[in-house]
Design an enzyme around this catalytic site. Structure first.
Site, PDB file in Angstrom:
ATOM      1  N   LEU A  11     -43.009  27.293   2.080  1.00 46.35           N
ATOM      2  CA  LEU A  11     -41.611  27.674   2.289  1.00 46.35           C
ATOM      3  C   LEU A  11     -40.908  26.764   3.275  1.00 46.35           C
ATOM      4  O   LEU A  11     -39.698  26.594   3.215  1.00 46.35           O
ATOM      5  CB  LEU A  11     -41.533  29.120   2.809  1.00 46.35           C
ATOM      6  N   GLY A  12     -41.660  26.191   4.204  1.00 44.76           N
ATOM      7  CA  GLY A  12     -41.043  25.337   5.211  1.00 44.76           C
ATOM      8  C   GLY A  12     -42.042  24.959   6.278  1.00 44.76           C
ATOM      9  O   GLY A  12     -43.224  25.335   6.243  1.00 44.76           O
ATOM     10  N   GLN A  13     -41.554  24.188   7.253  1.00 40.28           N
ATOM     11  CA  GLN A  13     -42.400  23.699   8.335  1.00 40.28           C
ATOM     12  C   GLN A  13     -41.793  24.135   9.645  1.00 40.28           C
ATOM     13  O   GLN A  13     -40.683  23.746   9.981  1.00 40.28           O
ATOM     14  CB  GLN A  13     -42.518  22.172   8.294  1.00 40.28           C
ATOM     15  N   GLY A  14     -42.503  24.993  10.384  1.00 35.79           N
ATOM     16  CA  GLY A  14     -42.009  25.419  11.683  1.00 35.79           C
ATOM     17  C   GLY A  14     -42.444  24.468  12.771  1.00 35.79           C
ATOM     18  O   GLY A  14     -43.090  23.443  12.525  1.00 35.79           O
TER      19      GLY A  14
ATOM     20  N   GLY B 122     -46.389  24.796  12.825  1.00 40.09           N
ATOM     21  CA  GLY B 122     -47.183  24.871  11.615  1.00 40.09           C
ATOM     22  C   GLY B 122     -46.355  25.280  10.411  1.00 40.09           C
ATOM     23  O   GLY B 122     -45.234  25.732  10.540  1.00 40.09           O
TER      24      GLY B 122
ATOM     25  N   VAL C   9     -45.233  27.334   6.826  1.00 37.33           N
ATOM     26  CA  VAL C   9     -45.110  28.721   6.384  1.00 37.33           C
ATOM     27  C   VAL C   9     -45.229  28.742   4.865  1.00 37.33           C
ATOM     28  O   VAL C   9     -44.593  27.941   4.172  1.00 37.33           O
ATOM     29  CB  VAL C   9     -43.769  29.340   6.826  1.00 37.33           C
TER      30      VAL C   9
ATOM     31  N   LYS D  43     -47.587  32.330   8.232  1.00 37.25           N
ATOM     32  CA  LYS D  43     -47.429  31.187   9.138  1.00 37.25           C
ATOM     33  C   LYS D  43     -48.833  30.723   9.554  1.00 37.25           C
ATOM     34  O   LYS D  43     -49.602  31.485  10.135  1.00 37.25           O
ATOM     35  CB  LYS D  43     -46.614  31.561  10.371  1.00 37.25           C
TER      36      LYS D  43
ATOM     37  N   ASP E 194     -34.951  30.260  21.484  1.00 35.51           N
ATOM     38  CA  ASP E 194     -34.908  29.256  20.415  1.00 35.51           C
ATOM     39  C   ASP E 194     -34.091  29.761  19.227  1.00 35.51           C
ATOM     40  O   ASP E 194     -34.499  29.619  18.077  1.00 35.51           O
ATOM     41  CB  ASP E 194     -36.327  28.885  19.967  1.00 35.51           C
TER      42      ASP E 194
END
Length: 854
Positions: A544-547, A550, A552, A566, A663
């Site tokens: 789904l994406g990159q936090g 790490g 997700v 995550k 954040d």
């Protein structure tokens, strides 16, 4: 000076030229010599004069559209430009432009009549009047302040009104009606902007319960509408299911009255915050809601159709259209394209056909025993404009449930789908499902009939069927015992992992002290192999994406529950801190605008956090995407701003502990299926004592552009740090501009300074994303710009609290004038100059070096 009947004129004494000129100058500036207030047999309305409403809101007179060769009689708003003619008397029989002797008068039989220069009737109300010939002299025509032209008899009784015979426009409190006899008053578009004669498109109510608005391609008869062009979806007692913009927060007063006994359906509206408005059907077949801001101009509030999915039957029978998808059409589950060749070419109008026959279609006689295990089921789809040709089940009482509706459909083999809408009741479909559209944050649920094989519910496995009752109970008991034993081992295992990594050690840090009081085994403990299966071994296709710490992934558990996983980086020491925070902090925070954590998983170096799945991902995927941001209409953006504010208010004031997020940014705002916002990513969050207003950290972490000056420069953070981030986020939501990549041609002007300049110069609305056009509430936009600029002030003391912000968002409370934000962290640094006459004053330049960025 002498006044004629309703017509203003004057005469003055000629005894003195001075007084003559004096009176003439006064009267010429205040007199409306060409205005009259009623039409009667003795006082017709000639060309050059206009009939006006008492408060000078509406005006009736002769006009030639765009200086064409034809002449008509029409009604329009008096002091708003450009002039929009709302009603035309003789739209099918224009006068010649050369005919300057035509007039509008009341005839001897009490009808309002338009006659040409030869006194030949061109148009008439054609009302059979009961007025005696001796009283026709008292019949008058008046234009009311609601735009209704009425003819009254000598007693003041209404003989005729223009509201019963609309042209292409419906005004507030005007009624569009359809009755069981097939009669009704419909809007018919102009043929063109220069020709008011009946055009191609017709707008009105359809003879269904609940009602729907339709645009038809006009076939020349008001009683038959064979070619639908656009459909609103059924009325749910507050809005049409299919018009997302018809939100009660901005368009109050819409009403449809379905009178089943009398067989009538009436549509009316009254827009309380925009009293000067109208709805009309354009020559191109677009229905628009237009309003005025009391500045003498018109603005478009919403319009339909606006994208290909709005066109009736865009994807054909059993197809569903989604404007943001590519391609926009797909077949319903269990269906395939009727013509694969045409479908691949983008011609979807032939639609789809069922792939597997329904059980009831294959059985002529169904026994009770076979029906329970083999009968059809239903597939649920959400956020839809429900298909056309619904049937309303009136036999149900007020206590009926969705299950009653389901059984009604299941027991009828011709029933293809059902929906149970709270404000409506039970709707079923027995015809082809056509004109289905899927939205992001609007619509209703639809249950589509499917065979068991399509639903993945085949016959039970023969081995299980053959087991004896005793054997089944024994196996079940063994499974339960094994599950509990495995669960206990998992809890011991995760405790050992926590202890081995030092994650439960006490510290001076208030957050670690808080975590140390909690048992991590209180959370749902997931088996690592289970997560591997759910995410297809952390497949790239499920990412789904990159936090910051790490990736997700999307996953689906065996019970078909969707989750977000995550996977914290094993090489990141900060990832361990985030794991502690999110696992134990979020699990103790419960609010609808905070993301919910469901559990965790720890195995050797693997540290996984399991969240509820947010189907629309994060706000930044829409807000900063030139194609997707169109999905974010103003209502959605305003709802996101309000939701984030409520979430922060809970963290700062209403939860058991005060939490500073540290954040907050667009990528950390997740969106659920209805586009409601949820604050996520609490890896950097800190718990502070309620009495402490300011805390200090030796490690500055956060995201460039969202950090407050005192935090970025000195490591000092408080709830006002989150307020600053919230202000930046609000301005980004309004403008769809990313603060760190903003540029204004060759000017060295930062995003916040640019926004403040627009506000200070009274041009705050210029910050609005251009893709919204005029489809937004100017008062709400200006309120949000004001709040955003108050939040990003350099001095933390000057910023409002989240409680203040929540009050401003929910009321008309105004805050102080915001100060110019000098401190900015962006690609372009703003060099503010003094606004005094001393142009040699020094320039301030702000820059920082961040220890840890994300």
């Amino acid at each position: 000076m002498q006044m004629g009947t309703r017509t203003r004129s004057f005469s003055a004494s000629n005894s003195s030229m001075f007084f003559f000129l004096f009176f003439f100058s006064l009267l010429s500036s205040n007199c409306h010599c060409a205005e009259v207030y009623e039409i009667s047999p003795s006082h017709p309305l000639p060309q050059g004069q206009t009939l006006v409403s008492p408060a000078h809101i509406f005006e009736l007179g002769f006009f030639s559209p765009n200086n064409s060769a034809d002449k008509y009689v029409g009604i329009w708003h008096k002091n708003i430009s450009p002039r929009k003619v709302l009603w035309v008397a003789n739209r099918e029989k224009p006068l010649a432009a050369a005919d300057t002797s035509a007039s509008l008068t009341v005839s001897s039989n009490g009808n309002l009549k338009l006659v040409d220069g030869k006194q030949k009737s061109v148009w008439s109300t054609n009302v059979t009047s009961q007025v005696s010939s001796s009283n026709t002299s008292s019949v008058t025509a008046l234009l009311l302040d609601n735009g209704n032209l009425v003819v009254n008899d000598h007693l003041g009784a209404e003989l005729w009104k223009s509201f019963d015979y609309p042209s292409d426009t419906v005004l507030p409190n005007m009624v569009l009606r359809y009755d069981k006899s097939g009669k009704g008053n419909f809007l018919i578009s102009w043929k063109s902007e220069n020709d008011p004669s009946p055009g191609r498109f017709l707008l009105g109510l359809a003879p269904q319960t609940p009602s729907q608005e339709f645009i038809w391609i006009n076939n020349g008869s008001n009683d038959s509408h064979s070619i639908p062009y656009w459909r609103s979806g059924p009325w749910d007692r507050s809005s049409f299911i299919g018009v997302p913009e018809m939100d009660h927060r901005y368009i109050n007063g819409f009403k449809v009255d379905d009178n089943l006994k009398q067989g009538t359906q009436d549509f009316t509206y009254s827009i309380y915050d925009k009293p000067v408005a109208y709805i009309y059907i354009s020559p191109e077949g677009i229905v628009k809601l237009i309003f005025s801001k009391n500045d003498g101009k018109w603005y478009v509030h919403w319009q339909e159709p606006k994208n290909p999915c709005d066109i009736y039957g865009a994807c054909g029978p059993f197809g569903v259209c989604k404007a943001s998808a590519s391609p926009i059409c797909k077949c319903l589950k269990g269906f395939v394209p009727k013509s694969s060749d045409e479908w691949s070419k983008g011609n979807w109008t032939q639609g789809c056909v069922r792939q597997t026959k329904l059980f009831c279609e294959r059985q002529t006689i169904k026994s009770v025993s076979s029906r329970g295990k083999d009968d059809d089921g239903f597939w649920k789809m959400v956020k839809l404009k429900l298909p056309d040709s619904h049937e309303f089940i009136t036999a149900f009482d007020a206590e009926a449930t969705s299950n009653d509706c389901k059984l009604r459909c299941l027991n009828n083999c011709s029933c293809l789908a059902y929906a149970f809408v709270s404000n409506i009741g039970c709707l079923v479909w027995s015809k082809d499902l056509i004109d289905i559209q899927q939205f992001f944050s609007f619509g209703a649920d639809l249950y589509i009939r499917q065979s068991r094989s399509e639903l993945g519910e085949g016959k039970p496995i023969k081995l299980i069927v053959s087991l004896t009752a005793i054997g089944f109970v024994s196996i079940l008991a063994a499974i339960v015992f094994g599950f509990h034993r495995r669960r206990a081992n998992q809890k011991r295992h995760i405790k050992q992992n926590f202890e081995s990594t030092g994650m439960m050690k006490r510290s001076r840090d208030g957050l670690r002290e808080y975590i140390g009081k909690h048992d991590p085994s209180e959370l749902q403990i997931y088996d690592f192999e289970c997560i591997l299966i759910a995410t297809d071994n952390f497949s790239v296709s499920n990412k789904l994406g990159q936090g910051g710490f790490g990736p997700v992934y999307k996953g689906m558990l065996q019970d078909r529950k969707e989750i977000a996983v995550k996977r914290l980086s094993s090489s990141s020491g900060q990832g361990i801190e985030e794991f502690k925070n999110e696992m134990l902090l979020i699990s103790n925070l419960q609010h609808k605008n905070l993301v919910r954590i469901t559990g965790c998983c720890v195995k050797e170096d693997e540290k996984l956090l399991i969240y509820e799945y947010m189907p629309n991902k994060s706000l930044d995927t829409f807000l900063f995407d030139t194609r997707k941001r169109a999905v974010l209409d103003w209502a959605t953006r305003y709802n996101i701003i309000q939701g984030v504010a409520r979430g922060l208010l809970y963290l700062h004031h209403d939860s058991n502990v005060k939490v500073i997020h540290r954040d907050l940014k667009a990528s950390n705002i997740l969106l659920d299926e209805k586009m409601n916002p949820k604050i996520s990513d609490f890896g950097l969050a800190r718990i502070v004592e309620g009495t402490h207003s300011l805390e200090n950290t030796q490690k500055v972490v956060g995201t460039r552009g969202y950090m407050s000056p005192e935090y970025a420069m000195g490591g000092m953070f408080s709830e006002k740090s989150d307020v600053y981030s919230f202000g930046v986020l609000v301005l980004e939501i309004i403008s769809s501009q990313k603060n760190t990549s903003f540029s204004l041609y060759d000017q060295q002007l930062g995003f916040l300074a640019y926004a403040w300049n627009l506000w200070n110069e009274g041009r705050g609305l210029e910050l609005v994303d251009e893709i919204l056009g005029d489809l937004y509430s100017s008062s709400e936009v200006l309120k949000c710009v004001h709040i955003g600029l108050l939040c990003v002030q350099d001095n933390a003391v000057d910023r409002p609290t989240m409680a203040d912000i929540a009050l401003m968002l929910s009321s008309d409370t105004d805050g102080p004038q915001p100060k110019l934000p000098i401190f900015t962290i962006q690609n372009s640094v703003y060099h503010p100059q003094s606004h005094s006459e001393n142009t040699n004053s020094s320039k301030n330049k702000a820059s920082i070096t961040m220890i840890v960025g994300r």
